[in-house]
Design a protein around this motif. Structure first.
Motif, PDB file in Angstrom:
ATOM      1  N   TRP A   1       8.884   6.886   0.559  1.00 58.48           N
ATOM      2  CA  TRP A   1       8.172   5.693   1.032  1.00 58.48           C
ATOM      3  C   TRP A   1       8.871   4.402   0.616  1.00 58.48           C
ATOM      4  CZ3 TRP A   1       5.793   2.124  -2.233  1.00 58.48           C
ATOM      5  CH2 TRP A   1       5.066   1.125  -1.585  1.00 58.48           C
ATOM      6  N   THR A   2       9.535   4.395  -0.510  1.00 63.99           N
ATOM      7  CA  THR A   2      10.171   3.183  -1.029  1.00 63.99           C
ATOM      8  C   THR A   2      11.439   2.790  -0.273  1.00 63.99           C
ATOM      9  OG1 THR A   2      11.468   4.434  -2.634  1.00 63.99           O
ATOM     10  CG2 THR A   2       9.311   3.622  -3.360  1.00 63.99           C
TER      11      THR A   2
ATOM     12  N   ASP B   1       1.096  13.446   2.754  1.00 57.35           N
ATOM     13  CA  ASP B   1       1.418  13.050   4.128  1.00 57.35           C
ATOM     14  C   ASP B   1       2.095  11.688   4.179  1.00 57.35           C
ATOM     15  OD1 ASP B   1       0.303  15.394   5.087  1.00 57.35           O
ATOM     16  OD2 ASP B   1      -1.633  14.461   5.523  1.00 57.35           O
ATOM     17  N   GLY B   2       1.888  10.848   3.151  1.00 56.21           N
ATOM     18  CA  GLY B   2       2.499   9.521   3.095  1.00 56.21           C
ATOM     19  C   GLY B   2       3.922   9.544   2.564  1.00 56.21           C
ATOM     20  N   TYR B   3       4.448  10.742   2.260  1.00 59.34           N
ATOM     21  CA  TYR B   3       5.815  10.912   1.760  1.00 59.34           C
ATOM     22  C   TYR B   3       6.153   9.931   0.640  1.00 59.34           C
ATOM     23  CZ  TYR B   3       6.029  13.534   6.090  1.00 59.34           C
ATOM     24  OH  TYR B   3       5.763  14.424   7.098  1.00 59.34           O
ATOM     25  N   PRO B   4       5.421  10.010  -0.474  1.00 54.41           N
ATOM     26  CA  PRO B   4       5.610   9.022  -1.542  1.00 54.41           C
ATOM     27  C   PRO B   4       7.044   8.887  -2.049  1.00 54.41           C
ATOM     28  CG  PRO B   4       3.782  10.494  -2.049  1.00 54.41           C
ATOM     29  CD  PRO B   4       4.406  10.988  -0.792  1.00 54.41           C
ATOM     30  N   GLU B   5       7.768   9.998  -2.174  1.00 55.72           N
ATOM     31  CA  GLU B   5       9.119   9.908  -2.742  1.00 55.72           C
ATOM     32  C   GLU B   5      10.067   9.105  -1.854  1.00 55.72           C
ATOM     33  OE1 GLU B   5      10.501  13.277  -5.544  1.00 55.72           O
ATOM     34  OE2 GLU B   5       9.544  14.258  -3.828  1.00 55.72           O
TER      35      GLU B   5
ATOM     36  N   VAL C   1       0.873  -1.171   0.000  1.00 55.46           N
ATOM     37  CA  VAL C   1       0.000   0.000   0.000  1.00 55.46           C
ATOM     38  C   VAL C   1       0.910   1.220   0.000  1.00 55.46           C
ATOM     39  CG1 VAL C   1      -1.774   1.290   1.229  1.00 55.46           C
ATOM     40  CG2 VAL C   1      -1.843  -1.212   1.208  1.00 55.46           C
ATOM     41  N   VAL C   2       0.871   1.987  -1.074  1.00 59.22           N
ATOM     42  CA  VAL C   2       1.731   3.153  -1.209  1.00 59.22           C
ATOM     43  C   VAL C   2       1.383   4.158  -0.111  1.00 59.22           C
ATOM     44  CG1 VAL C   2       2.447   5.040  -2.718  1.00 59.22           C
ATOM     45  CG2 VAL C   2       1.920   2.785  -3.687  1.00 59.22           C
ATOM     46  N   GLY C   3       2.403   4.555   0.645  1.00 59.00           N
ATOM     47  CA  GLY C   3       2.196   5.471   1.761  1.00 59.00           C
ATOM     48  C   GLY C   3       1.753   4.775   3.032  1.00 59.00           C
ATOM     49  N   ASP C   4       1.698   3.443   2.993  1.00 57.56           N
ATOM     50  CA  ASP C   4       1.260   2.640   4.144  1.00 57.56           C
ATOM     51  C   ASP C   4      -0.092   3.140   4.651  1.00 57.56           C
ATOM     52  OD1 ASP C   4       3.565   0.984   4.028  1.00 57.56           O
ATOM     53  OD2 ASP C   4       4.710   2.545   5.043  1.00 57.56           O
ATOM     54  N   ASP C   5      -0.242   3.342   5.950  1.00 60.28           N
ATOM     55  CA  ASP C   5      -1.538   3.733   6.526  1.00 60.28           C
ATOM     56  C   ASP C   5      -2.022   5.112   6.058  1.00 60.28           C
ATOM     57  OD1 ASP C   5      -1.641   1.350   7.893  1.00 60.28           O
ATOM     58  OD2 ASP C   5      -0.867   2.191   9.768  1.00 60.28           O
TER      59      ASP C   5
ATOM     60  N   MET D   1       5.031  19.001  -5.502  1.00 54.57           N
ATOM     61  CA  MET D   1       5.212  19.018  -4.056  1.00 54.57           C
ATOM     62  C   MET D   1       5.733  17.671  -3.531  1.00 54.57           C
ATOM     63  SD  MET D   1       1.810  21.247  -3.089  1.00 54.57           S
ATOM     64  CE  MET D   1       1.951  20.976  -1.341  1.00 54.57           C
ATOM     65  N   GLY D   2       5.880  16.676  -4.414  1.00 58.16           N
ATOM     66  CA  GLY D   2       6.465  15.397  -4.013  1.00 58.16           C
ATOM     67  C   GLY D   2       5.568  14.197  -4.127  1.00 58.16           C
ATOM     68  N   MET D   3       4.393  14.367  -4.729  1.00 60.51           N
ATOM     69  CA  MET D   3       3.487  13.225  -4.848  1.00 60.51           C
ATOM     70  C   MET D   3       3.789  12.461  -6.126  1.00 60.51           C
ATOM     71  SD  MET D   3      -0.336  13.266  -3.624  1.00 60.51           S
ATOM     72  CE  MET D   3      -1.470  11.965  -3.976  1.00 60.51           C
ATOM     73  N   LYS D   4       4.919  11.749  -6.053  1.00 55.88           N
ATOM     74  CA  LYS D   4       5.372  10.912  -7.154  1.00 55.88           C
ATOM     75  C   LYS D   4       6.270   9.838  -6.563  1.00 55.88           C
ATOM     76  CE  LYS D   4       9.115  14.102  -8.425  1.00 55.88           C
ATOM     77  NZ  LYS D   4       9.708  14.800  -9.565  1.00 55.88           N
TER      78      LYS D   4
END
Length: 135
Positions: free
Chosen positions: A47-48, A41-45, A31-35, A117-120
């Motif tokens: 998250w990996t 807020d899930g810090y996608p960049e 699940v991208v961004g976990d919870d 803003m970092g949502m990638k």
């Protein structure tokens, strides 16, 4: 002291075995961004970080359709936060996308500034270990 070290070593061994068994059963769904899901807020960049991805694993993007979407793009579009004729758009709010071998790129194109803003996210999916390959 040696008993404590032996106990810790045994526990770590069991944890690693369980991880291997879980992986040996087939593709893993992340699940991208976990919870927090597919949000800034899930810090996608980042998250990996610390995760290992294999071709065939599944990314699940969970998000509010009023606030986001998911677009599969190439590296240039990922880096530029743009879309092209080859981009593939998703907008269900719970999209499951299977990783292809090699580089995989995803951005949010709605609203327009989300990606900047970092949502990638960029993921390099390697070949599955031999235990996952069909014999």
């Amino acid at each position: 002291m040696n008993a404590i070290i032996a106990t810790i070593a045994t526990l770590l061994s069991l944890i690693f075995q369980q991880c291997y068994i879980a992986r040996a059963k087939g593709p893993v769904t992340f699940v991208v961004g976990d919870d927090l899901g597919w949000t800034l807020d899930g810090y996608p960049e980042s998250w990996t970080l610390g995760k290992k991805f294999y071709a065939g694993d599944i990314l699940e993007f969970k998000y509010d359709t009023e606030d986001a979407n998911v677009v599969v793009v190439d590296k240039k579009d990922h880096d530029d936060c743009s879309v092209s004729d080859t981009s593939v758009f998703y907008s269900s709010g719970d999209d499951k996308i299977q990783l292809q071998f090699g580089a995989n790129y995803f951005i949010c194109s709605w609203p327009l500034n989300q990606c900047q803003m970092g949502m990638k996210v960029a993921i390099n999916a390697t070949a599955p270990p031999p235990s996952l390959l069909v014999h």
